[in-house]
Design a protein around this motif. Sequence first.
Motif, mmCIF file in Angstrom:
data_model
loop_
_atom_site.group_PDB
_atom_site.id
_atom_site.type_symbol
_atom_site.label_atom_id
_atom_site.label_comp_id
_atom_site.label_asym_id
_atom_site.label_seq_id
_atom_site.Cartn_x
_atom_site.Cartn_y
_atom_site.Cartn_z
ATOM 1 N N SER A 15 -7.093 -8.949 1.428
ATOM 2 C CA SER A 15 -6.482 -7.882 2.224
ATOM 3 C C SER A 15 -7.087 -6.524 1.899
ATOM 4 O O SER A 15 -7.039 -6.072 0.755
ATOM 5 C CB SER A 15 -4.969 -7.845 1.951
ATOM 6 N N TYR A 17 -5.977 -3.598 2.732
ATOM 7 C CA TYR A 17 -4.931 -2.670 2.293
ATOM 8 C C TYR A 17 -4.645 -2.861 0.804
ATOM 9 O O TYR A 17 -4.574 -1.890 0.042
ATOM 10 C CB TYR A 17 -3.656 -2.884 3.110
ATOM 11 N N SER A 18 -4.484 -4.093 0.381
ATOM 12 C CA SER A 18 -4.168 -4.366 -1.020
ATOM 13 C C SER A 18 -5.331 -3.951 -1.928
ATOM 14 O O SER A 18 -5.118 -3.327 -2.969
ATOM 15 C CB SER A 18 -3.827 -5.844 -1.207
ATOM 16 N N GLN A 20 -7.712 -1.689 -1.324
ATOM 17 C CA GLN A 20 -7.931 -0.243 -1.316
ATOM 18 C C GLN A 20 -6.802 0.507 -2.007
ATOM 19 O O GLN A 20 -7.039 1.434 -2.782
ATOM 20 C CB GLN A 20 -8.089 0.238 0.128
ATOM 21 N N THR A 21 -5.571 0.094 -1.735
ATOM 22 C CA THR A 21 -4.407 0.813 -2.240
ATOM 23 C C THR A 21 -4.198 0.607 -3.732
ATOM 24 O O THR A 21 -3.868 1.545 -4.454
ATOM 25 C CB THR A 21 -3.141 0.379 -1.479
ATOM 26 N N HIS A 26 -13.102 -0.003 -1.802
ATOM 27 C CA HIS A 26 -13.226 0.404 -0.402
ATOM 28 C C HIS A 26 -14.456 -0.154 0.311
ATOM 29 O O HIS A 26 -14.651 0.103 1.487
ATOM 30 C CB HIS A 26 -13.244 1.937 -0.315
ATOM 31 N N THR A 134 0.531 -11.067 2.388
ATOM 32 C CA THR A 134 -0.641 -10.275 2.007
ATOM 33 C C THR A 134 -1.912 -11.124 2.077
ATOM 34 O O THR A 134 -2.930 -10.699 2.623
ATOM 35 C CB THR A 134 -0.448 -9.694 0.593
ATOM 36 N N GLU A 141 -7.799 -10.864 8.840
ATOM 37 C CA GLU A 141 -8.728 -9.736 9.043
ATOM 38 C C GLU A 141 -10.137 -10.065 8.567
ATOM 39 O O GLU A 141 -11.113 -9.542 9.100
ATOM 40 C CB GLU A 141 -8.217 -8.471 8.362
ATOM 41 N N THR A 177 0.784 -5.991 1.201
ATOM 42 C CA THR A 177 0.309 -5.344 2.415
ATOM 43 C C THR A 177 1.460 -5.293 3.412
ATOM 44 O O THR A 177 2.058 -6.335 3.701
ATOM 45 C CB THR A 177 -0.870 -6.147 3.028
ATOM 46 N N SER A 179 3.555 -5.486 6.755
ATOM 47 C CA SER A 179 3.331 -6.344 7.922
ATOM 48 C C SER A 179 4.282 -5.965 9.049
ATOM 49 O O SER A 179 5.435 -5.607 8.818
ATOM 50 C CB SER A 179 3.513 -7.820 7.544
#
Length: 196
Positions: A15, A17-18, A20-21, A26, A134, A141, A177, A179
């Motif tokens: 994921s 989002y997971s 990067q966050t 990145h 997640t 994706e 992540t 949803s």
Amino acid sequence: MSGSDFLIGYGSLLSAYSRQTYSNLHTPVIPVMVTGWQRGWTTRYGDEVATYLGVRPAEGVTLSAALVPTQITDELRHRERGYDFTPVERDAIRLLRPGAAESELEAARFWIVVNREQIHADETHPIPQSYIDTCLLGCLETGGREMAEHFIDSTERWDGHRVNDRDWPTPLYPRGTPSSATQRAEIDALLRGAGI
């Protein structure tokens, strides 16, 4: 370890989002299949009350995953505590989208995180739906529906205790992540289609 290192992400690292966050990763990932590893609900951390994904060596088995370009930092080691960073040979990795990335990988080193114990989920350490979401959002994706279906079909120990923590004020999985209702419905349909 240098910038030519790639981590084989087979769970929440799928994921964006997971990644990067929670790990400040990145760079775009590369979808792959990795031969010789079996994914399953077999990992726990001493400081969390849940069961997560792990892998074990398994001849002839393939693992849907993503190559995550990274340096192995203290942050990443903390995220992957409870696992050993284990080298993987290049010939075990097949790109799902062959192309320009192949030359980039020629001199690279590949790592997979392997859990130290194989533990079955139970009522006090369930598989959290927030973690399943997640991982499957990451599959969708990274490699589309086909990767999500392969993830479900090729992961063992779905029979462990699970809990739906999606709407809990604090879900069990701390690096989840978010949803949408549409995404949740798609995930639920995929799981139902696999009899899970």
